[in-house]
Each structure stands twice: as structure tokens, then as C-alpha cells.
Design a protein around this motif. Structure first.
Motif, PDB file in Angstrom:
ATOM      1  N   GLU A  37       4.224   3.026  35.535  1.00  0.00           N
ATOM      2  CA  GLU A  37       4.071   4.003  34.457  1.00  0.00           C
ATOM      3  C   GLU A  37       5.055   3.665  33.341  1.00  0.00           C
ATOM      4  N   MET A  38       4.532   3.531  32.129  1.00  0.00           N
ATOM      5  CA  MET A  38       5.361   3.175  30.983  1.00  0.00           C
ATOM      6  C   MET A  38       5.580   4.395  30.092  1.00  0.00           C
ATOM      7  N   LEU A  39       6.849   4.829  30.005  1.00  0.00           N
ATOM      8  CA  LEU A  39       7.210   5.893  29.080  1.00  0.00           C
ATOM      9  C   LEU A  39       7.271   5.266  27.691  1.00  0.00           C
ATOM     10  N   GLY A  40       6.555   5.858  26.726  1.00  0.00           N
ATOM     11  CA  GLY A  40       6.525   5.242  25.408  1.00  0.00           C
ATOM     12  C   GLY A  40       6.534   6.248  24.281  1.00  0.00           C
ATOM     13  N   ASN A  41       7.278   5.922  23.216  1.00  0.00           N
ATOM     14  CA  ASN A  41       7.164   6.704  21.977  1.00  0.00           C
ATOM     15  C   ASN A  41       6.948   5.725  20.826  1.00  0.00           C
ATOM     16  N   PHE A  42       6.157   6.143  19.846  1.00  0.00           N
ATOM     17  CA  PHE A  42       5.683   5.235  18.808  1.00  0.00           C
ATOM     18  C   PHE A  42       5.811   5.866  17.432  1.00  0.00           C
ATOM     19  N   SER A  43       6.180   5.033  16.477  1.00  0.00           N
ATOM     20  CA  SER A  43       6.221   5.450  15.076  1.00  0.00           C
ATOM     21  C   SER A  43       5.283   4.548  14.294  1.00  0.00           C
ATOM     22  N   PHE A  44       4.376   5.164  13.533  1.00  0.00           N
ATOM     23  CA  PHE A  44       3.414   4.414  12.732  1.00  0.00           C
ATOM     24  C   PHE A  44       3.779   4.575  11.259  1.00  0.00           C
ATOM     25  N   GLY A  45       4.738   3.746  10.818  1.00  0.00           N
ATOM     26  CA  GLY A  45       5.196   3.818   9.437  1.00  0.00           C
ATOM     27  C   GLY A  45       6.009   5.064   9.142  1.00  0.00           C
ATOM     28  N   ASP A  46       6.530   5.705  10.171  1.00  0.00           N
ATOM     29  CA  ASP A  46       7.280   6.957  10.011  1.00  0.00           C
ATOM     30  C   ASP A  46       8.773   6.668  10.151  1.00  0.00           C
ATOM     31  N   TYR A  47       9.405   7.038  11.239  1.00  0.00           N
ATOM     32  CA  TYR A  47      10.829   6.769  11.427  1.00  0.00           C
ATOM     33  C   TYR A  47      11.049   5.311  11.834  1.00  0.00           C
ATOM     34  N   PHE A  99       7.823 -15.739   7.727  1.00  0.00           N
ATOM     35  CA  PHE A  99       7.998 -14.337   8.095  1.00  0.00           C
ATOM     36  C   PHE A  99       8.312 -13.516   6.846  1.00  0.00           C
ATOM     37  N   THR A 100       7.523 -12.481   6.613  1.00  0.00           N
ATOM     38  CA  THR A 100       7.755 -11.599   5.468  1.00  0.00           C
ATOM     39  C   THR A 100       7.810 -10.152   5.957  1.00  0.00           C
ATOM     40  N   PRO A 101       8.572  -9.294   5.249  1.00  0.00           N
ATOM     41  CA  PRO A 101       8.688  -7.891   5.702  1.00  0.00           C
ATOM     42  C   PRO A 101       7.362  -7.140   5.592  1.00  0.00           C
ATOM     43  N   LEU A 102       7.096  -6.273   6.542  1.00  0.00           N
ATOM     44  CA  LEU A 102       5.921  -5.410   6.491  1.00  0.00           C
ATOM     45  C   LEU A 102       6.221  -4.211   5.600  1.00  0.00           C
ATOM     46  N   ALA A 103       5.206  -3.814   4.851  1.00  0.00           N
ATOM     47  CA  ALA A 103       5.387  -2.634   4.000  1.00  0.00           C
ATOM     48  C   ALA A 103       5.553  -1.380   4.844  1.00  0.00           C
ATOM     49  N   SER A 104       4.791  -1.311   5.948  1.00  0.00           N
ATOM     50  CA  SER A 104       4.859  -0.160   6.855  1.00  0.00           C
ATOM     51  C   SER A 104       5.429  -0.630   8.185  1.00  0.00           C
ATOM     52  N   LYS A 105       6.611  -0.166   8.511  1.00  0.00           N
ATOM     53  CA  LYS A 105       7.295  -0.629   9.722  1.00  0.00           C
ATOM     54  C   LYS A 105       7.023   0.339  10.878  1.00  0.00           C
ATOM     55  N   ASN A 106       6.853  -0.237  12.071  1.00  0.00           N
ATOM     56  CA  ASN A 106       6.487   0.545  13.251  1.00  0.00           C
ATOM     57  C   ASN A 106       7.526   0.411  14.350  1.00  0.00           C
ATOM     58  N   VAL A 107       7.531   1.380  15.252  1.00  0.00           N
ATOM     59  CA  VAL A 107       8.400   1.347  16.432  1.00  0.00           C
ATOM     60  C   VAL A 107       7.541   1.492  17.685  1.00  0.00           C
ATOM     61  N   ASP A 108       7.836   0.666  18.684  1.00  0.00           N
ATOM     62  CA  ASP A 108       7.170   0.751  19.994  1.00  0.00           C
ATOM     63  C   ASP A 108       8.263   0.775  21.053  1.00  0.00           C
ATOM     64  N   THR A 109       8.437   1.918  21.700  1.00  0.00           N
ATOM     65  CA  THR A 109       9.436   2.055  22.764  1.00  0.00           C
ATOM     66  C   THR A 109       8.759   1.978  24.118  1.00  0.00           C
TER      67      THR A 109
END
Length: 899
Positions: free
Chosen positions: A93-103, A230-240
Motif C-alpha cells: 500500500e502506497m501512501l501518497g499526496n500529490f500537487s498539480f501545479g499547486d504547492y 532540461f528546461t523548467p516546467l511552467a507548472s511544477k508537481n509533487v508526488d509523495t
């Protein structure tokens, strides 16, 4: 702080949902929507379309999940480490929290620290973190380092800068989103280390169990292009990602995850069945002592039983390909380790109630399918039990052969004949210090069938670039097909072999994407529409319609002119084909309700296909339905059809739909909004397909076939409307023709056929008796030619005008004339067919004479094969010209055996 696995799961969801404003999304199935995946192997799988930009973010654009994951094959598999380390599993079981261009980093790093130290109560002084140190292509993650040190307060000596191999994610393909990782490790203490020397044991030095990584933050902030830039993404994401089992191990202070409350009850149950004791302790690497081996086997069985239960609950069934192959492999692997513990009967299925007791509240699908899971596991165990002993004997013989390599063709024979998955054979061979000749195995497999499991476990989020571009620019296709079957649409793109092209000309076969379309795209078992696109300058034949995320992709052949992006087209669905498909799709709903009504509510859909030709419906059921049950199901369906019940379709949220009690259709992908289809008071299902306005429009339903397609899965085929009437008319025609030929009324045909079959059987018996008499009449002539070879009386010769059975009768009759007889007879049965029989007196079989061996060698002369018992054996051949030569060889072998 000591928390149960369930409490950890709940606290994680509560922290991110209630305290940090995340949307809680339930776990997706282990059968992923992503076609590039065999099984769901990571928490981010259900969010792939969002990361691609092919779907809008969740609302709010942050989510929390506890995802079921399986890694039991392919390059991501941990299968060989299970039971040997403290933390590897085939299911987790993978505990995960995700940000889609938010924090991003400045928020999630302090949140992660707050959760693990305050909500979980882990000691800050035992926590270490890692960040990406950078290389010639991508600079180091100084931002994450500074947040950990300056904002959170982690001392510099407990922050490690690691390489790309350890602390950088992606891209999974040659191009795509990627970024640095930052991980949290827990120091379990020196007793779990590999050395007391700090220069030999550490996070950046070894991989022992002292420092356990249990939290991984992936920062998707870069894009790697086709030039490797490698170039920066305009919308950055988080995958925990955080493994629940590892967190439980740490909080419950156990030696390994198998001793946590998530596993130990299963392990204890296996111990009782095997009547062995689990000793525990700190063990890493290959087990060496008897107790270590026993512990390892118990862990493997506990792990595998949990994995197969979840896989079956999500709809996976054993087979020889894909995810079904994975299920078969780990089930049989667990059964084999059961044998090593002395368990020689099916037992894995008895562990299911324990697994349901631990996980049923969090995953209701386990409770709902408990009996079905038990049945499916038991049947697979019983299949393997029939061949495992013979297979192990054959494998033992292979392992005793000289050299360090097992013959690949023989290893494949273990799979094709005894059901040993390649991975299991490979593992056992490695236990004996040998490897498998892989090239030889693959060659044998190719000759046999070519079917096997795909190696598809990595998440591919780069997607089809052209499709993704269209979706970003234009959004999803507007589907108008619920209300119309013709209309007008603008060509948004033309694709050839997956690439955007300016135009397609006459004769080209391409994919066309429109702004709007009445063409239904294949999904939920309903086939895609076909038809015609045209304008004044071109005509396109639509061959099929598929769905890719929100786009309808039309496969077309250009029949005249040329088609270009920006053009307007007139669109016309093949109306007759759509109408027939609608009837069969509506019939699938009615059948689903009728089969559950008659056979039980535990019956679950396992697949379907509805199109213009027929309705095909697969369902889980442990036995073959009786003729009476099928007739009753068909009657019920037609009663509901005749009720002419209204068919209502309502769009609502997924949660609202679940509360109605609607049944989800197998294979359908559901978003936040779903369509619920209700037929009268007997059917309520999720479905995005096309249906009749009232059940009376179906006209008639006729079941035309029923059978098994795999263990525990049945398949029904049925026809509706005109197709059903045509079928009945056709069958009545056959019935009338048969009545005429047999000169009997249709109601009397069965008894007439029974009478004819009895007469034929009687005639066959008379013929056989006559053949035996004719054959036995030849005995005296053959005995006249008896030859004495030492202490053996040998009779041989060709016998004409006698069947194979008659030849055997003659041979055994001569043999029974004494206790020193060897009889070898041959007969030509046709232009290219030879029959050979050898019979040996019982007394001579004890002196080395073997009828099976004699007849086998003799038959080879005639280009045939055969064998049998020592006292009597039969064989066939093709070369009639060599029969006499073959009989002479037989005489020679008898003479040699007697000398």
C-alpha cells in the motif's frame, strides 16, 4: 508511539485531507486504465493523465490517496527479495499526496516533517534526509537542502547529497517531465547495521536495513526534450510516496514488515497449517539455517497469499498471458514453498478469511468477493497439485545433468507439460547454482505458441505526443451520439502512424480527430461506430472509433479526394449497425440482472463485448449453469423486455451514483461525473454506452451459447431483435429439414434419434464380434509358423483384413497359449497406415522382455511411434512398404534379449 496499520492509513488521509485541504481519492484498481501498464505499480498511476496535461487537475489541485500496488514481475519486481529482507513485497500500500501545479517544496517539505514527527511521533534525531547533488546536466537541489536545514532544522550532518541514480526521477521515456527527489530515512539502530564502522555502514555507503527509506518526495520541475536538454516546467508537481508496511515496521518496532499487524496474523495461520514455528529475529540475505529457511518460506507464502487475494478481488484471473500469468506464477510459487514446509494439499485459499479480516474494512471489494477469491485460488492450487510432483521429479533430473546450464527446451517442457512458470524454474535452478539457457527456452516457446506475459510495469507518462498536443490545444471531443447519429464537425488533426500530417490523400489509412462527433468510441465493451465522413472535396470511410483520454479517434480510409485539418465534414454513423449494437448493449444490462437474479448476487461481470453481431457476456461462476437455469434466465429476460419498461439515463457525481446502489460495468472508466442507466425496477448500472428508450424495443432475446473460457469464468452469447428472429427462423429451417429426412414430427425427433443411435450401436457390436471371429480364425495359421528362439516361442507375421482392435485380439489370444510366448503382428490398414501389436507372456516380462519397448522401436522403421505396457502394446506407422523390415527388426530384438 505505536499505531496499527489501519491507524497509520487513517492518520495519513486525515492529515492531508483535513489539515492540508487535499481531495481524498480512493485507491484505483490493480488493473490500470493505462494501456502501457500490466498492473498498477505506483501511487501516481491514476493521475497520469493530469501529469501529462491530458486531463484537468483535481478540484482542489491537490490529492491524497492510499493506493494498492503490485510488483510481481518485470523489471520492477521485488519477487526474489521477498522473505530475505525486512521490507520487500509483491503487493503493498502506497501512501501518497500529490500537487498539480499547486504547492511545491517550501510547503511539502515542512508538512512531511510535521506529519512524521508529530502525527506519527518519530524521533527527529533518528531521521536523515537526502537531496539530489547535481551533475553536468542538472544542478543540485540546493533549494530542498536549504529548506530541510534552515526551515525545518535538520542538522547538516544528517542531510546527504546523492547522485542521479538515487535521487532523481524520470523521465520514464526518452523525453518527458522529471525532477529531483528528496527522501527521509529512519535510523533503526546499530543492531540492524552491516558494520560498526561508520565508514562502511551509512545511507550513502551501503543498503543494509539500519537506515530505512520510508518517505520519498518527487519534485517534477523539469522537462527533458529530444535533444536531452532540461528546461523548467511552467507548472511544477509533487508526488509523495510512502510505503505503509515500512511505516508500520518502524512505529511497531518490529524486525521486519511480516511481524507487523498487517501481516503477522497471516503468517501465524500458515505456521499452524504447516505445524512449524516462526522464530523471527534479524535476518538479511539468503537464509542458511533450517529455522531461517522456515521463516523465509512462511514470509513468502504470507506475502503471496495477500497479493493474489487483492488481484482476484480486482478482477484478475489466472491465464498464460499478461496479468493472469503473473497471478498464476505467484500462486504456484507460494504453493511450491508450501510443499517445502510439508503442506502437500491446497491451503492458500484457507488464508483468505484472515486476509479479509485484516483488510476488509479498508477495501470492501475483499469482503464482497471473499468466496469467489477462495474458489479461484483453490482451483488454481488443485490444477498445480496434479502436476507439481511429476514436474519436480523432471526438474530434479535436469538439475542432476552435467554443466551449469539447464537445457532451455527442456525447461520450456516443464512449463508446457507440468505448468511450471519460467520464473519458478529459474529460481529453483539458481538455488542449485545453475542458470537456464534462455535462448533455447525462447526458441521452444516460439515454436509452441509464442504467448507469454509482457514486461510492462514502468509508468509511461510521456504518452503519445501528438495526441497530447491536440488535447491540450482543443480539449476533449464533444460527443453528440446520445441524441444523434449524423451531424457536422471540424477536422482538428490528421495523424498517420501516430504523427501529425498536413493532409491524407486517396488510399491513405489515417486517424482523424474532430471537434465534435456522433460516432461512439469503443469503451465499456461496446464496439466503436463505423460510417462515412464527407464534404464536396472528399469522402472518408470510417473503419473504427477508439477513445484516447477525452478524444474520439476515428480510423478512416480516404476513398476520394484529400482531407486536411480545418475542414468541415458531414458525419454519418452506420445507422443499421448502431441500432443492432444498441439492442445488444441494452440486452447486456438485462442479462446481468437476470443472471444475478437466478444464480445469486455474488455473480460478477468479468467482461463483455457488444456489437451488431451479438452480445457476449463473461461472468464469474464456479460451475456450469444447468439447461433449466439458462432457460429460466432467458425467460426472465424476455418478460422484462415485454414489460416495455422505460430506460432512464441520469448524469450524477460518482459518489451520488454509488449511493444509488448502481452496479459498475466491467471495463468502464469512470470520471467524477458518471451516467447511471435504469431499466424498470430490475436494472441499475453505471454505463456510458448507448441504449434503447424502452425495453420493448429489444423485441426478443435468445441465448445461443454458453461455455467456460477459464477457471471460474463462464461466457454467454445472445442475440436480440432481428438477429434473434433470424436465428430462430434459421434453426426452425434446420429442424424442418431434419423432420422431413427422419419422417418424424419435431416433438418426436429426440426419441427417433435415440432409436437410431441404439440400432447403430447394436450393429457396431455385431460387426466387432464378427471381426473378432474372423481374426481368431487366423490364430491357427500363425501358430503353425511359431519359431523357437532359445527359451522363447516367437510368432510373427502380417495379418490382412483385420482392424487394429482385431489385431490386438489375435496377438493376445496367441500369447495366452503359453507362458513363453512373444507375439509381434502387423497389418496394413490403408494406403499410408500401419498397425503393429506386440504381446508378451507375463512370465517373460520378468525376464526383460517388454512389449512397449519392442513395439516402439519396430514402429519407428515404419515412420511411426507408440508404446505401452510390458505385456501388451500397440503402435502405428505410415510407411506400409517397410512393415516386413520392421517385423524382422522385432525378431532380432527378441533374439538378442533372449541371448
Amino acid at each position: 508511539m505505536t499505531l496499527s496499520g489501519a491507524q497509520i492509513r487513517d492518520r495519513f488521509i486525515s492529515y492531508f485531507r483535513d489539515k492540508r485541504g487535499h481531495l481524498h481519492k480512493p485507491s484505483s484498481s490493480l488493473i490500470p486504465d493505462n494501456p502501457t501498464l500490466l498492473l498498477t505499480s505506483a501511487g501516481m498511476v491514476q493521475f497520469v493523465p493530469i501529469f501529462l496535461g491530458n486531463a484537468p487537475p483535481t478540484n482542489p489541485p491537490r490529492a491524497v490517496t492510499v493506493q494498492k500496488c503490485a510488483r510481481a514481475g518485470g523489471k520492477d519486481s521485488d519477487i526474489e527479495n521477498i522473505g530475505r529482507t525486512s521490507r520487500h513485497h509483491s503487493f503493498f500500500e502506497m501512501l501518497g499526496n500529490f500537487s498539480f501545479g499547486d504547492y511545491f517544496k517550501k510547503e511539502i517539505i515542512p508538512w512531511a516533517w510535521e506529519y512524521v514527527t508529530e502525527d506519527l511521533g518519530l524521533e527527529p534525531e533518528r531521521l536523515h534526509v537526502t537531496v539530489f547533488k547535481g551533475d553536468e546536466e542538472v544542478p543540485g537541489d540546493d533549494e530542498a537542502y536549504d529548506i530541510w536545514h534552515k526551515t525545518v532544522g535538520v542538522p547538516k550532518e544528517r542531510i546527504y547529497r546523492l547522485s542521479r541514480k538515487d535521487n532523481f526521477w524520470g523521465p520514464p521515456g526518452p523525453t518527458g517531465p522529471c525532477g529531483p527527489c528528496s527522501e527521509i530515512y529512519y535510523d533503526r539502530g546499530p543492531e540492524y547495521g552491516c558494520s560498526d564502522d561508520p565508514t562502511k555502514c551509512g545511507i550513502d555507503i551501503c543498503e543494509c536495513d539500519r537506515y530505512m527509506e520510508f518517505w520519498n518526495l518527487v519534485f517534477m520541475e523539469l522537462f527533458k526534450d529530444e535533444n536531452a536538454k532540461f528546461t523548467p516546467l511552467a507548472s511544477k508537481n509533487v508526488d509523495t510516496g510512502s510505503g505503509l508496511e515500512r511505516v508500520a515496521l518502524i512505529l511497531q518496532k518490529k524486525n521486519n514488515t511480516f511481524e507487523t499487524d498487517l501481516f503477522f496474523p497471516i503468517l501465524e495461520e500458515v505456521s499452524k497449517i504447516a505445524n512449524v514455528k516462526y522464530t523471527g529475529g534479524i535476518v538479511t540475505g539468503l537464509p542458511t539455517t533450517p529455522s531461517e529457511k522456515t521463516d523465509s518460506y512462511l514470509k513468502i507464502i504470507a506475502d503471496h497469499s495477500r497479493a493474489i487475494s487483492f488481484l482476484i478481488a480486482d478482477g484478475v484471473r489466472t491465464s498464460n498471458i499478461g496479468r493472469g500469468y503473473v497471478l498464476r506464477f505467484i500462486t504456484r510459487r507460494a504453493a511450491r514453498f508450501g510443499r517445502l514446509l510439508g503442506i502437500d494439499k491446497p491451503f492458500l485459499y484457507t488464508l483468505v478469511p484472515t486476509i479479509v479480516r485484516i483488510y476488509g474494512d479498508a477495501y470492501p471489494e475483499l469482503k464482497k468477493n471473499e468466496k469467489l477469491i477462495e474458489q479461484a485460488i483453490k482451483e488454481e492450487e488443485e490444477r498445480f497439485a496434479k502436476t507439481i510432483d511429476r514436474g519436480m521429479k523432471f526438474l530434479d533430473e535436469l538439475l542432476q545433468e552435467k554443466g551449469d546450464t539447464v537445457d532451455g527446451a527442456k525447461a520450456f517442457n516443464l512449463y508446457s507439460t507440468y505448468g511450471f512458470p519460467f520464473e519458478l524454474t529459474k529460481e529453483i535452478a539458481e538455488e542449485h547454482g545453475k542458470k537456464i539457457d534462455l535462448a533455447g527456452y525462447e526458441e521452444a516457446k516460439e515454436k509452441h505458441s509464442g504467448a507469454s506475459a509482457g514486461d510492462q510495469f514502468n509508468v509511461i507518462i510521456t504518452g503519445e505526443e501528438a495526441i497530447g498536443k491536440i488535447l491540450k490545444e482543443h480539449g476533449a471531443t464533444e460527443f453528440t451520439g446520445y441524441k444523434e447519429t449524423s451531424g457536422e464537425g471540424e477536422v482538428l488533426a490528421v495523424l498517420k502512424n501516430g504523427s501529425l500530417v498536413d493532409e491524407a490523400q486517396e488510399g491513405d489509412e489515417v486517424d482523424v480527430i474532430l471537434s465534435r462527433t456522433p460516432f461512439y468510441a469503443e469503451s465499456g465493451g461496446q464496439l466503436g461506430d463505423i460510417g462515412v465522413f464527407e464534404n464536396d472535396d472528399c469522402r472518408l470511410q470510417v473503419l473504427d472509433t477508439k477513445k484516447h483520454e477525452g478524444l474520439h479517434v476515428h480510423r478512416v480510409r480516404v476513398q476520394a479526394g484529400a482531407v486536411r485539418a480545418g475542414e468541415k465534414l458531414r458525419l454519418a454513423v452506420d445507422q443499421e449497425r448502431r441500432n443492432l449494437t444498441v439492442l445488444h448493449h441494452s440486452t447486456a444490462h438485462i442479462f446481468h440482472s437476470a443472471v444475478r437474479d437466478r444464480l445469486g448476487k455474488h455473480v460478477a461481470q468479468a467482461g463483455s463485448q457488444v456489437g451488431p453481431a451479438a452480445m457476449r457476456f463473461d461472468f464469474n461462476f464456479e460451475r456450469q449453469p444447468t439447461k433449466e437455469e439458462l432457460a429460466d434466465i432467458e425467460r426472465t429476460m424476455n418478460v422484462w423486455v415485454q414489460e416495455n419498461a422505460e430506460v432512464k439515463t441520469t448524469e450524477m457525481t460518482l459518489e451520488e451514483a454509488k449511493q444509488t446502489g448502481a452496479i459498475a460495468m466491467f471495463g468502464e472508466k469512470y470520471g467524477d461525473k458518471v451516467r447511471v442507466v435504469q431499466m424498470g425496477d430490475f436494472s441499475l448500472e453505471f454505463c456510458g454506452g448507448t441504449h434503447v428508450a424502452s425495453t420493448g424495443s429489444i423485441g426478443l432475446v435468445k441465448i445461443i451459447s454458453e461455455g467456460s473460457i477459464s477457471s471460474g469464468v463462464r461466457r454467454i452469447e445472445a442475440l436480440s431483435g432481428p438477429k434473434a428472429w433470424n436465428y430462430i427462423s434459421e434453426q426452425m429451417g434446420y429442424l424442418g429439414e431434419l423432420s422431413d429426412k427422419l419422417k418424424a414430427k419435431p416433438a418426436d425427433l429426440a426419441s427417433q434419434v435415440d432409436r437410431l443411435q441404439a440400432e447403430i450401436k447394436a450393429k457396431e457390436k455385431q460387426n466387432a464380434e464378427l471381426e473378432d471371429r474372423l481374426a481368431l480364425a487366423k490364430v491357427s495359421d500363425l501358430l503353425a509358423g511359431v519359431e523357437t528362439l532359445g527359451n522363447v516361442k516367437f510368432v510373427t507375421g502380417q495379418v490382412q483384413d483385420v482392424s487394429s482392435d482385431g489385431l490386438k485380439t489375435v496377438a493376445t489370444s496367441i500369447r495366452d497359449k503359453g507362458d513363453d510366448m512373444v507375439v509381434l503382428l502387423g497389418s496394413i490398414q490403408g494406403a499410408d497406415k500401419v498397425s503393429i501389436v506386440c504381446a508378451v507372456s507375463q512370465a517373460l516380462t520378468k525376464k526383460g522382455f517388454h512389449a512397449g519397448n519392442i513395439v516402439k522401436e519396430v514402429a519407428e522403421v515404419c515412420g511411426g511411434k507408440g508404446g505401452g505396457r510390458p505385456d501388451v502394446a500397440q503402435a502405428g506407422g505410415k510407411d506400409t512398404a517397410k512393415l516386413e523390415e520392421a517385423l524382422r527388426l522385432g525378431r532380432k530384438r527378441v533374439s538378442e534379449t533372449n541371448s
